[in-house]
Design an enzyme around this catalytic site. Structure first.
Site, PDB file in Angstrom:
ATOM      1  N   CYS A   2      -4.559   4.532  10.792  1.00  0.00           N
ATOM      2  CA  CYS A   2      -5.481   5.573  11.245  1.00  0.00           C
ATOM      3  C   CYS A   2      -4.790   6.945  11.259  1.00  0.00           C
ATOM      4  O   CYS A   2      -3.575   7.034  11.307  1.00  0.00           O
ATOM      5  CB  CYS A   2      -6.027   5.326  12.644  1.00  0.00           C
ATOM      6  SG  CYS A   2      -6.561   3.629  12.912  1.00  0.00           S
ATOM      7  N   ARG A  29      -4.747   7.687   5.481  1.00  0.00           N
ATOM      8  CA  ARG A  29      -4.245   6.744   6.481  1.00  0.00           C
ATOM      9  C   ARG A  29      -5.294   5.694   6.858  1.00  0.00           C
ATOM     10  O   ARG A  29      -5.023   4.807   7.660  1.00  0.00           O
ATOM     11  CB  ARG A  29      -3.823   7.496   7.743  1.00  0.00           C
ATOM     12  CG  ARG A  29      -2.799   8.569   7.479  1.00  0.00           C
ATOM     13  CD  ARG A  29      -2.495   9.325   8.747  1.00  0.00           C
ATOM     14  NE  ARG A  29      -1.770   8.496   9.664  1.00  0.00           N
ATOM     15  CZ  ARG A  29      -0.451   8.414   9.745  1.00  0.00           C
ATOM     16  NH1 ARG A  29       0.282   9.134   8.938  1.00  0.00           N
ATOM     17  NH2 ARG A  29       0.120   7.631  10.617  1.00  0.00           N
ATOM     18  N   TRP A  72      -8.432   2.857  10.134  1.00  0.00           N
ATOM     19  CA  TRP A  72      -8.158   1.678   9.309  1.00  0.00           C
ATOM     20  C   TRP A  72      -8.186   0.509  10.292  1.00  0.00           C
ATOM     21  O   TRP A  72      -7.315   0.388  11.150  1.00  0.00           O
ATOM     22  CB  TRP A  72      -6.801   1.784   8.619  1.00  0.00           C
ATOM     23  CG  TRP A  72      -6.536   0.661   7.663  1.00  0.00           C
ATOM     24  CD1 TRP A  72      -6.986   0.570   6.370  1.00  0.00           C
ATOM     25  CD2 TRP A  72      -5.761  -0.525   7.896  1.00  0.00           C
ATOM     26  NE1 TRP A  72      -6.541  -0.605   5.806  1.00  0.00           N
ATOM     27  CE2 TRP A  72      -5.792  -1.290   6.718  1.00  0.00           C
ATOM     28  CE3 TRP A  72      -5.055  -1.009   8.996  1.00  0.00           C
ATOM     29  CZ2 TRP A  72      -5.138  -2.510   6.591  1.00  0.00           C
ATOM     30  CZ3 TRP A  72      -4.400  -2.240   8.878  1.00  0.00           C
ATOM     31  CH2 TRP A  72      -4.448  -2.962   7.682  1.00  0.00           C
ATOM     32  N   ASN A  98      -3.868   5.862  17.295  1.00  0.00           N
ATOM     33  CA  ASN A  98      -3.283   5.254  16.095  1.00  0.00           C
ATOM     34  C   ASN A  98      -2.182   4.310  16.580  1.00  0.00           C
ATOM     35  O   ASN A  98      -1.298   4.732  17.325  1.00  0.00           O
ATOM     36  CB  ASN A  98      -2.697   6.348  15.195  1.00  0.00           C
ATOM     37  CG  ASN A  98      -1.787   5.802  14.097  1.00  0.00           C
ATOM     38  OD1 ASN A  98      -0.833   6.445  13.715  1.00  0.00           O
ATOM     39  ND2 ASN A  98      -2.082   4.631  13.599  1.00  0.00           N
ATOM     40  N   GLY A  99      -2.271   3.039  16.172  1.00  0.00           N
ATOM     41  CA  GLY A  99      -1.274   2.055  16.601  1.00  0.00           C
ATOM     42  C   GLY A  99      -1.959   0.779  17.058  1.00  0.00           C
ATOM     43  O   GLY A  99      -3.144   0.569  16.764  1.00  0.00           O
ATOM     44  N   GLU A 461       5.701  -4.586 -10.123  1.00  0.00           N
ATOM     45  CA  GLU A 461       4.956  -3.355  -9.832  1.00  0.00           C
ATOM     46  C   GLU A 461       3.717  -3.233 -10.733  1.00  0.00           C
ATOM     47  O   GLU A 461       2.658  -2.770 -10.299  1.00  0.00           O
ATOM     48  CB  GLU A 461       5.880  -2.132  -9.988  1.00  0.00           C
ATOM     49  CG  GLU A 461       5.218  -0.771  -9.922  1.00  0.00           C
ATOM     50  CD  GLU A 461       4.401  -0.499  -8.636  1.00  0.00           C
ATOM     51  OE1 GLU A 461       4.459  -1.285  -7.685  1.00  0.00           O
ATOM     52  OE2 GLU A 461       3.681   0.512  -8.621  1.00  0.00           O
ATOM     53  N   LYS A 465      -0.144  -2.877  -9.252  1.00  0.00           N
ATOM     54  CA  LYS A 465      -1.137  -1.858  -9.603  1.00  0.00           C
ATOM     55  C   LYS A 465      -2.456  -2.527  -9.982  1.00  0.00           C
ATOM     56  O   LYS A 465      -3.528  -2.080  -9.587  1.00  0.00           O
ATOM     57  CB  LYS A 465      -0.658  -0.973 -10.768  1.00  0.00           C
ATOM     58  CG  LYS A 465       0.432  -0.003 -10.422  1.00  0.00           C
ATOM     59  CD  LYS A 465      -0.017   1.215  -9.658  1.00  0.00           C
ATOM     60  CE  LYS A 465       0.207   1.223  -8.200  1.00  0.00           C
ATOM     61  NZ  LYS A 465       1.427   1.059  -7.528  1.00  0.00           N
ATOM     62  N   GLU A 468      -4.168  -3.832  -6.626  1.00  0.00           N
ATOM     63  CA  GLU A 468      -4.721  -2.905  -5.636  1.00  0.00           C
ATOM     64  C   GLU A 468      -5.777  -1.971  -6.207  1.00  0.00           C
ATOM     65  O   GLU A 468      -6.687  -1.570  -5.487  1.00  0.00           O
ATOM     66  CB  GLU A 468      -3.618  -2.124  -4.907  1.00  0.00           C
ATOM     67  CG  GLU A 468      -2.780  -1.221  -5.758  1.00  0.00           C
ATOM     68  CD  GLU A 468      -1.723  -0.463  -4.956  1.00  0.00           C
ATOM     69  OE1 GLU A 468      -1.814  -0.371  -3.730  1.00  0.00           O
ATOM     70  OE2 GLU A 468      -0.794   0.065  -5.588  1.00  0.00           O
ATOM     71  N   HIS A 484       8.722 -23.214 -14.938  1.00  0.00           N
ATOM     72  CA  HIS A 484       8.958 -24.104 -13.796  1.00  0.00           C
ATOM     73  C   HIS A 484       7.693 -24.335 -12.971  1.00  0.00           C
ATOM     74  O   HIS A 484       7.771 -24.831 -11.852  1.00  0.00           O
ATOM     75  CB  HIS A 484      10.076 -23.542 -12.913  1.00  0.00           C
ATOM     76  CG  HIS A 484      11.408 -23.518 -13.604  1.00  0.00           C
ATOM     77  ND1 HIS A 484      12.102 -24.662 -13.918  1.00  0.00           N
ATOM     78  CD2 HIS A 484      12.135 -22.484 -14.091  1.00  0.00           C
ATOM     79  CE1 HIS A 484      13.224 -24.332 -14.545  1.00  0.00           C
ATOM     80  NE2 HIS A 484      13.266 -23.012 -14.665  1.00  0.00           N
ATOM     81  N   LYS A 573      -3.049   4.488   2.500  1.00  0.00           N
ATOM     82  CA  LYS A 573      -1.810   4.903   1.850  1.00  0.00           C
ATOM     83  C   LYS A 573      -0.599   4.738   2.750  1.00  0.00           C
ATOM     84  O   LYS A 573       0.473   4.367   2.290  1.00  0.00           O
ATOM     85  CB  LYS A 573      -1.919   6.356   1.387  1.00  0.00           C
ATOM     86  CG  LYS A 573      -0.724   6.748   0.544  1.00  0.00           C
ATOM     87  CD  LYS A 573      -1.057   7.742  -0.500  1.00  0.00           C
ATOM     88  CE  LYS A 573       0.119   7.969  -1.430  1.00  0.00           C
ATOM     89  NZ  LYS A 573       0.310   6.882  -2.398  1.00  0.00           N
TER      90      LYS A 573
END
Ligand code: AGP
Length: 578
Positions: A2, A29, A72, A98-99, A461, A465, A468, A484, A573
């Site tokens: 948040c 956020r 969020w 926030n938290g 990576e 991409k 997400e 394997h 983000k």
């Protein structure tokens, strides 16, 4: 997570044009819901992004003090009721948070017994009722001192009382800063909230309280003793909000990579040279170097480990959220945090753990003055400029360049001069191909990316991409590990990207193993006849350029699928909760 913003001003300010415009800068956020409260007692909340909410707010609405929140969701669904601000029983005190209040259930039960009525499923609402209860015994300062004593977990809280043009604030672990602007003050989760209005900030330390009105501010420690705070002057490149000429920030930021790379290289060679020297000295003196990071930054750190180990520097890395469980650190360890935001809670927690064990702390961050930077003895800046899209692109590239640069001080070969141009050429030569392939792959839900050695972190990576941004289930894996187990999933037509740096004969065999089972192999190599040809003269450069292909592909598949590219579902983000 948040984002929170509060403003107190000597003159009335427009809620929409000032408070919410600043909140928009923190939308990275979280963007599940939004809301604000003014000192007059007006509260508005809404589900979804700020742009949908803002049109409901009267343009003429003004205030002298107000707090706001972009959420969020952690505790409680994405509903209007759960949107902040939350209030006390009487509707006279409002808070944004926030938290995570870890012991909220216990606190809530106790407060309910005292007659408090709760209206949301959130952990945050308990703050409003706890303050209301403790206000029966004293003022807001002592109520906030109680909050610090009684609440377990993390918080950056802004509180406002109806009829008072004053904001109260407290914080532990979650970031909070105060911007000193003309005619008033702006409180925000980070300096983005006010970097266009001032270059002067005061950063909250843990368990501190502040009382802010238009005339000034006072800080107190958890015991209520006044604290003298340092005013920091900061420099931060502003991000234009619109008119950047691209359909999305993601593609803008992909195209910015050559410039961002050049800026970083120049800076490491000149203005940051001293810090590079200091960090290299710390690395030489340490018994072991441990890199700590999350998400994309972890894959960059993994490349860093590869570069450093090649030069006989004992280096390891681990995902920040598991750091305490799987890494040994002591006084002889140097821990280097790699983080775009410098606020990722998992990274901050890992650093706190490492500090307790006596380790030395350094960092590579993009956002200056962030928590991680402030915790570090030395910190290199990535110089990528603000990255708006939730997906990291240019910051990944610059993280890898920073790693390469450090490794080059130990003898790892890299040609920094030509790198920006090679990124540019890679984009120019391959964007059309990525677009075309996106049309073919837009209906596929399982994709594999294989790489060995230096290409393995890039494979991870690349997959990250696709997941997400394009919502494709993608697995980036070690080419040698495929046989394997995972090879069982490869059938006729299964897309498998193979990252094939020059000279890697084993990946050639792994690729053939896929082909033999009917997999649809897409080769990324330096050969001009490969599906994606990249001009990489060495492994380090290959690692960067192959990811650029992944970025382009993820972007174009997401576009084909009509997805919200810059703000993918469920993500934010900056992840400031555990
Ligand atoms: C990157 O595309 C992601 N959004 C995410 O994995 C990110 O890298 C991670 O949350 C770490 O963030 P940081 O670099 O700000 O610490």
């Amino acid at each position: 997570m948040c984002g929170i913003v509060g403003i107190v001003s000597s003159k009335e300010f427009p809620v929409r044009g000032e408070l919410l415009a600043r909140l928009k800068k923190l939308e990275y956020r979280g963007y599940d819901s939004v809301g604000f409260a003014t000192s007059e007692g007006l509260v508005m909340r809404g589900v979804g992004e700020l742009s949908k909410f803002i049109v409901r707010v009267p343009a003429e609405l003004e205030a002298k003090a107000a707090i706001s929140h972009t959420r969020w969701a952690t505790h409680g669904g994405v509903t209007e009721a759960n949107a902040h601000p939350h209030s006390d029983c009487e509707g006279k005190l409002f808070i944004v948070h926030n938290g995570i209040i870890e012991n909220y259930e216990e606190l809530r039960k106790g407060l309910e017994k005292l007659g408090h009525c709760f209206e949301t499923e959130t952990d945050s609402e308990v703050i409003a009722h706890l303050l209301e209860e403790r206000l029966k015994r004293g003022g807001m300062k002592s109520a906030l001192m109680s909050l610090i004593r009684e609440a377990k977990g993390t918080f950056a809280v802004l509180a406002l009382r109806k009829g008072e043009e004053r904001i109260y604030a407290a914080k532990r672990d979650s970031p909070l800063a105060l911007g000193i602007a003309k005619g008033g003050f702006i409180l925000g989760s980070d300096i983005y909230a006010f970097s266009d209005a001032t270059d002067k900030a005061v950063f909250f330390d843990d368990d501190e309280i502040a009382v802010v009105d238009a005339k000034g501010y006072e800080f107190f420690d958890a015991a209520g003793k006044p604290v003298r705070k340092k005013v920091t002057r900061f420099k931060w490149a502003r991000q234009e909000e619109a008119g950047h000429g691209h359909a999305h920030y993601m593609i803008k930021e992909i195209h910015e990579q050559p410039l961002a790379a050049e800026r970083l290289i120049r800076s490491l060679e000149t203005e940051q040279a001293k810090k590079v020297g200091k960090l290299v000295g710390m690395m030489r003196r340490a018994k072991r170097v441990v890199l700590v990071a999350a998400g994309t930054s972890y894959f960059a750190a993994l490349l860093g480990v590869y570069f450093l180990n090649r030069q006989n520097v004992m280096a390891h890395t681990l995902i920040a959220s598991e750091f305490e469980n799987y890494v040994y650190v002591d006084k002889s360890t140097l821990v280097i945090a790699v983080s775009q935001s410098g606020e990722t809670m998992d990274v901050v927690s890992a650093l706190k753990f490492a500090k307790k064990r006596g380790a030395k702390i350094a960092a590579i961050v993009n956002v200056p003055h962030s928590t991680v930077q402030r915790m570090s003895e030395v910190s290199l800046e990535m110089m990528a400029g603000q990255e708006v899209c939730v997906a990291a692109t240019k910051t990944f590239t610059n993280q890898v360049i920073a790693m390469l640069f450090l490794a080059s001080k130990f003898g790892f070969h890299a040609n920094f001069e030509s790198l920006p141009l090679q990124i540019e050429k890679t984009i120019a030569a391959n964007e059309g191909k990525a677009k075309a392939l996106a049309k073919e792959l837009k209906g596929r839900n399982d994709v594999y990316i294989i790489g060995r050695g230096i290409s393995y972190p890039s494979a991870r990576e690349f997959a990250h991409k696709l997941k997400e941004i394009a919502y494709v289930h993608a697995e980036g894996m070690m080419g040698g590990e495929l046989k394997h187990g995972t090879l069982a999933l490869v059938e006729k037509g299964t897309p498998v990207f193979s990252l094939m740096p020059a000279g890697d004969v084993d990946i050639v065999s792994n690729t053939k193993e896929v082909e033999a089972r009917g997999g649809r192999v897409i080769r990324i190599s330096t050969a001009t006849d490969s599906d994606f040809s990249i001009p990489a003269e060495n492994g380090g450069v290959f690692a960067i350029l192959s990811v650029v292909i992944g970025q382009l592909l993820a972007y174009h598949i997401a576009k084909e699928r009509g997805l919200p590219i810059d703000k993918p579902r469920n993500l934010a983000k900056s992840v400031t909760v555990k």
